[in-house]
Design a protein around this motif. Structure first.
Motif, PDB file in Angstrom:
ATOM      1  N   ALA A  14       0.810  -1.219   0.000  1.00 17.00           N
ATOM      2  CA  ALA A  14       0.000   0.000   0.000  1.00 17.00           C
ATOM      3  C   ALA A  14       0.840   1.265   0.000  1.00 17.00           C
ATOM      4  O   ALA A  14       0.295   2.362   0.137  1.00 17.00           O
ATOM      5  CB  ALA A  14      -0.923   0.000   1.217  1.00 17.00           C
ATOM      6  N   VAL A  15       2.150   1.149  -0.153  1.00 18.04           N
ATOM      7  CA  VAL A  15       3.031   2.296   0.060  1.00 18.04           C
ATOM      8  C   VAL A  15       2.835   3.382  -0.989  1.00 18.04           C
ATOM      9  O   VAL A  15       3.002   4.574  -0.701  1.00 18.04           O
ATOM     10  CB  VAL A  15       4.505   1.829   0.105  1.00 18.04           C
ATOM     11  CG1 VAL A  15       4.983   1.410  -1.279  1.00 18.04           C
ATOM     12  CG2 VAL A  15       5.394   2.911   0.671  1.00 18.04           C
ATOM     13  N   SER A  16       2.472   3.019  -2.214  1.00 14.88           N
ATOM     14  CA  SER A  16       2.290   4.045  -3.240  1.00 14.88           C
ATOM     15  C   SER A  16       1.108   4.947  -2.909  1.00 14.88           C
ATOM     16  O   SER A  16       1.205   6.180  -3.017  1.00 14.88           O
ATOM     17  CB  SER A  16       2.088   3.394  -4.610  1.00 14.88           C
ATOM     18  OG  SER A  16       0.933   2.574  -4.608  1.00 14.88           O
ATOM     19  N   GLY A  17      -0.013   4.361  -2.467  1.00 15.18           N
ATOM     20  CA  GLY A  17      -1.158   5.171  -2.083  1.00 15.18           C
ATOM     21  C   GLY A  17      -0.881   5.993  -0.841  1.00 15.18           C
ATOM     22  O   GLY A  17      -1.283   7.159  -0.752  1.00 15.18           O
ATOM     23  N   ILE A  18      -0.183   5.418   0.132  1.00 18.91           N
ATOM     24  CA  ILE A  18       0.160   6.164   1.338  1.00 18.91           C
ATOM     25  C   ILE A  18       1.073   7.333   1.006  1.00 18.91           C
ATOM     26  O   ILE A  18       0.909   8.443   1.530  1.00 18.91           O
ATOM     27  CB  ILE A  18       0.814   5.224   2.367  1.00 18.91           C
ATOM     28  CG1 ILE A  18      -0.193   4.166   2.840  1.00 18.91           C
ATOM     29  CG2 ILE A  18       1.357   6.003   3.549  1.00 18.91           C
ATOM     30  CD1 ILE A  18       0.402   3.118   3.749  1.00 18.91           C
ATOM     31  N   THR A  19       2.041   7.101   0.131  1.00 16.23           N
ATOM     32  CA  THR A  19       2.953   8.176  -0.266  1.00 16.23           C
ATOM     33  C   THR A  19       2.210   9.302  -0.964  1.00 16.23           C
ATOM     34  O   THR A  19       2.473  10.485  -0.715  1.00 16.23           O
ATOM     35  CB  THR A  19       4.050   7.620  -1.189  1.00 16.23           C
ATOM     36  OG1 THR A  19       4.715   6.538  -0.526  1.00 16.23           O
ATOM     37  CG2 THR A  19       5.052   8.696  -1.529  1.00 16.23           C
ATOM     38  N   ASN A  40       4.255  18.454  -6.004  1.00 16.21           N
ATOM     39  CA  ASN A  40       3.418  17.564  -6.809  1.00 16.21           C
ATOM     40  C   ASN A  40       4.254  16.698  -7.756  1.00 16.21           C
ATOM     41  O   ASN A  40       3.977  15.509  -7.932  1.00 16.21           O
ATOM     42  CB  ASN A  40       2.413  18.394  -7.614  1.00 16.21           C
ATOM     43  CG  ASN A  40       1.335  18.991  -6.739  1.00 16.21           C
ATOM     44  OD1 ASN A  40       0.976  18.432  -5.720  1.00 16.21           O
ATOM     45  ND2 ASN A  40       0.816  20.151  -7.125  1.00 16.21           N
ATOM     46  N   ILE A  41       5.275  17.298  -8.359  1.00 17.40           N
ATOM     47  CA  ILE A  41       6.148  16.521  -9.245  1.00 17.40           C
ATOM     48  C   ILE A  41       6.883  15.448  -8.454  1.00 17.40           C
ATOM     49  O   ILE A  41       7.003  14.293  -8.886  1.00 17.40           O
ATOM     50  CB  ILE A  41       7.140  17.454  -9.964  1.00 17.40           C
ATOM     51  CG1 ILE A  41       6.388  18.376 -10.934  1.00 17.40           C
ATOM     52  CG2 ILE A  41       8.187  16.641 -10.721  1.00 17.40           C
ATOM     53  CD1 ILE A  41       7.269  19.406 -11.610  1.00 17.40           C
ATOM     54  N   LEU A  42       7.371  15.822  -7.270  1.00 15.46           N
ATOM     55  CA  LEU A  42       8.049  14.844  -6.425  1.00 15.46           C
ATOM     56  C   LEU A  42       7.103  13.724  -6.005  1.00 15.46           C
ATOM     57  O   LEU A  42       7.488  12.545  -5.968  1.00 15.46           O
ATOM     58  CB  LEU A  42       8.610  15.550  -5.186  1.00 15.46           C
ATOM     59  CG  LEU A  42       9.378  14.687  -4.185  1.00 15.46           C
ATOM     60  CD1 LEU A  42      10.614  14.088  -4.846  1.00 15.46           C
ATOM     61  CD2 LEU A  42       9.767  15.500  -2.960  1.00 15.46           C
ATOM     62  N   ALA A  43       5.850  14.071  -5.715  1.00 19.60           N
ATOM     63  CA  ALA A  43       4.867  13.054  -5.329  1.00 19.60           C
ATOM     64  C   ALA A  43       4.621  12.079  -6.471  1.00 19.60           C
ATOM     65  O   ALA A  43       4.576  10.853  -6.264  1.00 19.60           O
ATOM     66  CB  ALA A  43       3.562  13.726  -4.913  1.00 19.60           C
ATOM     67  N   GLN A  44       4.468  12.598  -7.687  1.00 23.38           N
ATOM     68  CA  GLN A  44       4.255  11.718  -8.835  1.00 23.38           C
ATOM     69  C   GLN A  44       5.442  10.792  -9.052  1.00 23.38           C
ATOM     70  O   GLN A  44       5.281   9.599  -9.339  1.00 23.38           O
ATOM     71  CB  GLN A  44       3.999  12.565 -10.089  1.00 23.38           C
ATOM     72  CG  GLN A  44       2.706  13.356 -10.064  1.00 23.38           C
ATOM     73  CD  GLN A  44       1.488  12.461 -10.111  1.00 23.38           C
ATOM     74  OE1 GLN A  44       1.517  11.364 -10.658  1.00 23.38           O
ATOM     75  NE2 GLN A  44       0.392  12.931  -9.533  1.00 23.38           N
ATOM     76  N   TRP A  45       6.642  11.332  -8.898  1.00 30.28           N
ATOM     77  CA  TRP A  45       7.846  10.518  -9.105  1.00 30.28           C
ATOM     78  C   TRP A  45       7.959   9.431  -8.052  1.00 30.28           C
ATOM     79  O   TRP A  45       8.247   8.265  -8.365  1.00 30.28           O
ATOM     80  CB  TRP A  45       9.073  11.421  -9.067  1.00 30.28           C
ATOM     81  CG  TRP A  45      10.361  10.689  -9.264  1.00 30.28           C
ATOM     82  CD1 TRP A  45      10.883  10.215 -10.436  1.00 30.28           C
ATOM     83  CD2 TRP A  45      11.298  10.317  -8.231  1.00 30.28           C
ATOM     84  NE1 TRP A  45      12.080   9.592 -10.207  1.00 30.28           N
ATOM     85  CE2 TRP A  45      12.358   9.624  -8.870  1.00 30.28           C
ATOM     86  CE3 TRP A  45      11.332  10.510  -6.855  1.00 30.28           C
ATOM     87  CZ2 TRP A  45      13.444   9.134  -8.159  1.00 30.28           C
ATOM     88  CZ3 TRP A  45      12.413  10.017  -6.138  1.00 30.28           C
ATOM     89  CH2 TRP A  45      13.454   9.343  -6.791  1.00 30.28           C
ATOM     90  N   ILE A  46       7.705   9.787  -6.783  1.00 32.34           N
ATOM     91  CA  ILE A  46       7.806   8.799  -5.709  1.00 32.34           C
ATOM     92  C   ILE A  46       6.748   7.719  -5.860  1.00 32.34           C
ATOM     93  O   ILE A  46       7.035   6.517  -5.727  1.00 32.34           O
ATOM     94  CB  ILE A  46       7.689   9.497  -4.340  1.00 32.34           C
ATOM     95  CG1 ILE A  46       8.910  10.391  -4.093  1.00 32.34           C
ATOM     96  CG2 ILE A  46       7.552   8.469  -3.218  1.00 32.34           C
ATOM     97  CD1 ILE A  46       8.831  11.188  -2.811  1.00 32.34           C
ATOM     98  N   VAL A  47       5.513   8.116  -6.139  1.00 33.76           N
ATOM     99  CA  VAL A  47       4.441   7.136  -6.306  1.00 33.76           C
ATOM    100  C   VAL A  47       4.750   6.192  -7.459  1.00 33.76           C
ATOM    101  O   VAL A  47       4.539   4.974  -7.367  1.00 33.76           O
ATOM    102  CB  VAL A  47       3.095   7.857  -6.525  1.00 33.76           C
ATOM    103  CG1 VAL A  47       2.018   6.860  -6.950  1.00 33.76           C
ATOM    104  CG2 VAL A  47       2.668   8.577  -5.259  1.00 33.76           C
ATOM    105  N   ARG A  48       5.282   6.717  -8.552  1.00 31.64           N
ATOM    106  CA  ARG A  48       5.610   5.869  -9.700  1.00 31.64           C
ATOM    107  C   ARG A  48       6.726   4.891  -9.348  1.00 31.64           C
ATOM    108  O   ARG A  48       6.674   3.710  -9.717  1.00 31.64           O
ATOM    109  CB  ARG A  48       6.013   6.746 -10.887  1.00 31.64           C
ATOM    110  CG  ARG A  48       6.176   5.957 -12.190  1.00 31.64           C
ATOM    111  CD  ARG A  48       6.506   6.877 -13.347  1.00 31.64           C
ATOM    112  NE  ARG A  48       5.401   7.796 -13.609  1.00 31.64           N
ATOM    113  CZ  ARG A  48       5.455   9.105 -13.384  1.00 31.64           C
ATOM    114  NH1 ARG A  48       6.552   9.646 -12.885  1.00 31.64           N
ATOM    115  NH2 ARG A  48       4.418   9.866 -13.664  1.00 31.64           N
TER     116      ARG A  48
END
Length: 318
Positions: A226-231, A303-311
């Motif tokens: 679940a780490v991608s959604g939590i991030t 937001n860009i960092l969030a997209q990169w981390i989630v990906r």
């Protein structure tokens, strides 16, 4: 008797013109609505850039590295507000993430009785519905007086550290951090809870089947799944913390005098805009627009960092 494959049956079916027209209309409507969102964002950016043009030409990058804010002498620097925005948001996140994720685990993993899980879930939802101005009033009259002896003790014990080098005099950066924790905690908890509930039950059963403990399954199987959604929820909360205005304005002290101390009054970009924009005139308006542009850039970076981390996490655990 001939045998038709599913693809053959789909090819034999002829769609009526009305159905095709509905599909085309829906596609064009979706494109139009998405374009409107993009145009609104571009319009906001152009408005802020136009308003900040004069200050950008006068100060350049010096605006984000100096802390002088003198409307009389037309000397402006937003370093104090930028520092306050970043420090309050990040430290609030450091405190809220363990609390939020831990609460989500206790709610979803049957570690507590059902009635207590339901009560916690209800309290999280109610906390998210409280207006920020009400939280600001609570911070002024309840939280800050209650925490002042603790903050003074921190100054006595750790006053040699720059972060605690001043005495607690009331409103300051530390109370603003704590009120941000209260505001972003429901976001992290709710999104973490939904992410944990989306983990397939087969993963839990497989973990228990190989002999792992409950906490072993939670830490090594369920949380990584679940780490991608939590991030994503954590980064959303960070963006909320950076843009929060009213509650922070009421408790941070709104001082443009720079200090490393968390116990001293400070400022954030949102608070500075809320306090000064209504009475600003002339060149000060352009300086405030420049500060708003800096806040937009910071939010875009988040937001860009969030997209990169989630990906990255999604690819690792997919």
């Amino acid at each position: 008797m001939p045998v038709f494959e599913p693809n053959d049956l789909f090819a034999l079916r002829r769609r009526p013109p009305q159905e095709k027209l509905v599909d085309q209309g829906f596609r064009q409507l979706s494109i139009a609505l998405a374009s409107i969102v993009g145009l609104v964002l571009v319009g906001i950016l152009l408005t802020v850039l136009t308003g900040a043009h004069q200050a950008i030409g006068a100060f350049g990058l010096r605006f984000i590295t100096t802390s002088d804010w003198d409307p009389i002498g037309n000397q402006y620097g937003a370093f104090t507000a930028i520092y306050g925005t970043i420090v309050t948001s990040i430290l609030a996140l450091v405190i809220a993430v363990p609390l939020g994720v831990g609460t989500a685990i206790f709610i979803t993993e049957n570690l507590i009785p059902l009635w207590l899980r339901q009560a916690l879930g209800l309290m999280v939802e109610l906390l998210a519905a409280i207006p920020s101005v009400v939280l600001g009033l609570w911070a002024i009259f309840v939280m800050e007086p209650f925490l002042r002896p603790l903050l003074e003790a921190l100054h006595v014990l750790l006053g040699w550290i720059p972060l605690f080098s001043t005495t607690a005099q009331g409103p300051g950066v530390a109370p603003a951090i704590l009120i941000l924790v209260v505001m972003i905690l429901p976001i992290i908890t709710a999104i973490s809870r939904d992410s944990l509930q989306q983990v397939p039950p087969e993963l839990r059963q497989a973990a228990y089947g190989v002999g792992t403990t409950r906490w072993g399954a939670i830490l090594r199987v369920i949380l990584p799944a679940a780490v991608s959604g939590i991030t994503g929820g954590v980064m959303l909360a960070l963006g909320r913390a950076m843009g929060e205005t009213m509650a922070v304005t009421m408790i941070i002290g709104n001082s443009n005098n720079f200090s490393w101390s968390l116990l001293a009054p400070g400022n954030t970009i949102s608070s500075m805009l809320a306090n000064q924009f209504g009475e600003a005139d002339g060149f000060q308006v352009s300086a405030l627009m420049y500060a708003a542009l800096v806040l937009m850039v910071l939010t875009l970076v988040v937001n860009i960092l969030a997209q990169w981390i989630v990906r990255r996490w999604s690819l690792k655990y997919s």
